[in-house]
Motif scaffolding. Structure first.
Motif, mmCIF file in Angstrom:
data_model
loop_
_atom_site.group_PDB
_atom_site.id
_atom_site.type_symbol
_atom_site.label_atom_id
_atom_site.label_comp_id
_atom_site.label_asym_id
_atom_site.label_seq_id
_atom_site.Cartn_x
_atom_site.Cartn_y
_atom_site.Cartn_z
ATOM 1 N N MET A 21 0.844 -1.179 0.000
ATOM 2 C CA MET A 21 0.000 0.000 0.000
ATOM 3 C C MET A 21 0.887 1.240 0.000
ATOM 4 N N SER A 22 0.607 2.200 -0.853
ATOM 5 C CA SER A 22 1.413 3.416 -0.918
ATOM 6 C C SER A 22 0.950 4.403 0.152
ATOM 7 N N PHE A 23 1.837 5.290 0.542
ATOM 8 C CA PHE A 23 1.562 6.261 1.589
ATOM 9 C C PHE A 23 0.796 7.443 1.002
ATOM 10 N N ASP A 24 -0.346 7.743 1.577
ATOM 11 C CA ASP A 24 -1.176 8.873 1.158
ATOM 12 C C ASP A 24 -1.227 9.868 2.317
ATOM 13 N N LYS A 25 -0.386 10.892 2.240
ATOM 14 C CA LYS A 25 -0.236 11.862 3.324
ATOM 15 C C LYS A 25 -1.563 12.522 3.704
ATOM 16 N N GLU A 26 -2.303 13.018 2.740
ATOM 17 C CA GLU A 26 -3.553 13.725 3.043
ATOM 18 C C GLU A 26 -4.576 12.799 3.702
ATOM 19 N N LYS A 27 -4.649 11.562 3.236
ATOM 20 C CA LYS A 27 -5.570 10.594 3.830
ATOM 21 C C LYS A 27 -5.177 10.303 5.274
ATOM 22 N N MET A 28 -3.876 10.153 5.529
ATOM 23 C CA MET A 28 -3.392 9.874 6.879
ATOM 24 C C MET A 28 -3.687 11.033 7.823
ATOM 25 N N LEU A 29 -3.466 12.268 7.373
ATOM 26 C CA LEU A 29 -3.741 13.433 8.215
ATOM 27 C C LEU A 29 -5.233 13.545 8.517
ATOM 28 N N GLN A 30 -6.056 13.305 7.504
ATOM 29 C CA GLN A 30 -7.499 13.361 7.716
ATOM 30 C C GLN A 30 -7.945 12.296 8.715
ATOM 31 N N LEU A 31 -7.384 11.098 8.594
ATOM 32 C CA LEU A 31 -7.709 10.012 9.508
ATOM 33 C C LEU A 31 -7.342 10.386 10.946
ATOM 34 N N CYS A 32 -6.132 10.918 11.140
ATOM 35 C CA CYS A 32 -5.694 11.315 12.484
ATOM 36 C C CYS A 32 -6.577 12.416 13.052
ATOM 37 N N ASN A 33 -6.911 13.406 12.245
ATOM 38 C CA ASN A 33 -7.765 14.488 12.725
ATOM 39 C C ASN A 33 -9.178 13.998 13.004
ATOM 40 N N ASP A 34 -9.671 13.035 12.227
ATOM 41 C CA ASP A 34 -10.990 12.453 12.493
ATOM 42 C C ASP A 34 -10.999 11.678 13.811
ATOM 43 N N TRP A 35 -9.904 10.941 14.098
ATOM 44 C CA TRP A 35 -9.801 10.188 15.349
ATOM 45 C C TRP A 35 -9.882 11.119 16.558
ATOM 46 N N SER A 36 -9.518 12.381 16.393
ATOM 47 C CA SER A 36 -9.441 13.322 17.509
ATOM 48 C C SER A 36 -10.788 13.879 17.946
ATOM 49 N N LYS A 37 -11.802 13.704 17.140
ATOM 50 C CA LYS A 37 -13.109 14.287 17.469
ATOM 51 C C LYS A 37 -13.650 13.706 18.786
ATOM 52 N N ASN A 38 -14.157 14.616 19.646
ATOM 53 C CA ASN A 38 -14.733 14.243 20.940
ATOM 54 C C ASN A 38 -13.748 13.528 21.860
ATOM 55 N N ASP A 93 1.298 17.244 9.359
ATOM 56 C CA ASP A 93 2.265 16.686 8.414
ATOM 57 C C ASP A 93 2.507 15.221 8.764
ATOM 58 N N ALA A 94 2.789 14.443 7.748
ATOM 59 C CA ALA A 94 3.046 13.014 7.944
ATOM 60 C C ALA A 94 3.988 12.529 6.862
ATOM 61 N N GLY A 95 4.733 11.511 7.200
ATOM 62 C CA GLY A 95 5.628 10.855 6.260
ATOM 63 C C GLY A 95 5.676 9.384 6.594
ATOM 64 N N GLU A 96 6.514 8.655 5.894
ATOM 65 C CA GLU A 96 6.569 7.209 6.109
ATOM 66 C C GLU A 96 7.161 6.830 7.457
ATOM 67 N N ASN A 97 7.847 7.765 8.139
ATOM 68 C CA ASN A 97 8.419 7.444 9.444
ATOM 69 C C ASN A 97 8.167 8.519 10.496
ATOM 70 N N PHE A 98 7.210 9.433 10.263
ATOM 71 C CA PHE A 98 6.954 10.483 11.236
ATOM 72 C C PHE A 98 5.523 10.999 11.121
ATOM 73 N N LEU A 99 5.100 11.698 12.188
ATOM 74 C CA LEU A 99 3.818 12.382 12.226
ATOM 75 C C LEU A 99 4.009 13.669 13.013
ATOM 76 N N THR A 100 3.431 14.770 12.530
ATOM 77 C CA THR A 100 3.566 16.075 13.183
ATOM 78 C C THR A 100 2.190 16.675 13.442
ATOM 79 N N ALA A 101 2.064 17.291 14.621
ATOM 80 C CA ALA A 101 0.836 18.007 14.991
ATOM 81 C C ALA A 101 1.231 19.338 15.606
ATOM 82 N N LYS A 102 0.242 20.228 15.718
ATOM 83 C CA LYS A 102 0.467 21.499 16.396
ATOM 84 C C LYS A 102 -0.599 21.666 17.475
#
Length: 140
Positions: A1-18, A30-39
């Motif tokens: 499976m290839s890495f889809d940065k926008e999909k991964m960020l959306q997934l992480c932000n969706d998990w954060s609800k409530n 931001d996300a990459g194959e070996n990191f994740l960034t939040a603010k």
């Protein structure tokens, strides 16, 4: 499976609800194959009584980013990540503005993930340095 940065960020932000992440206004940026960034904004919501960024808020940010990052390496339909140990060194105080948190994988085993997590200010100065160990379990 290839890495889809926008999909991964959306997934992480969706998990954060409530969740605590939404309460702390953590946003994955931001996300990459070996990191994740939040603010996370630094304001009275995350201050300790002296008007500084609370160490507990920093640790909550670090564990949130490290745990979400582990979820990107596993199949969340069959597995889940649980934080089992976190340590933090708080190196610089912060009163206002924004902090940025980046989790980078140090060890990716089948049952354990080890993350180095750096929290920095807007100028890239290190605020906290954390280490998180996540256990990977079968989903119940």
């Amino acid at each position: 499976m290839s890495f889809d940065k926008e999909k991964m960020l959306q997934l992480c932000n969706d998990w954060s609800k409530n969740t605590l992440m939404e309460t702390l206004e953590i946003e994955y940026i931001d996300a990459g194959e070996n990191f994740l960034t939040a603010k996370m904004p630094v304001n009275p919501r995350v201050h300790q009584p002296m008007g500084l960024l609370h160490g507990g808020a920093s640790v909550a940010l670090a564990e949130s980013v490290g745990s979400a990052a582990s979820m990107l390496f596993i199949n969340p339909e069959k597995q889940e990540a649980r934080g089992i140990e976190i340590s933090a060194n708080h190196l610089r105080s912060k009163r206002e503005g924004m902090v940025y948190c980046t989790a980078k994988i140090l060890h990716q085993g089948r049952s354990l993930h080890l993350w180095e997590i750096k929290i920095t200010d807007e100028n890239g100065k290190l605020v906290s340095l954390c280490k998180l160990t996540n256990m990977i379990l079968p989903r119940r």
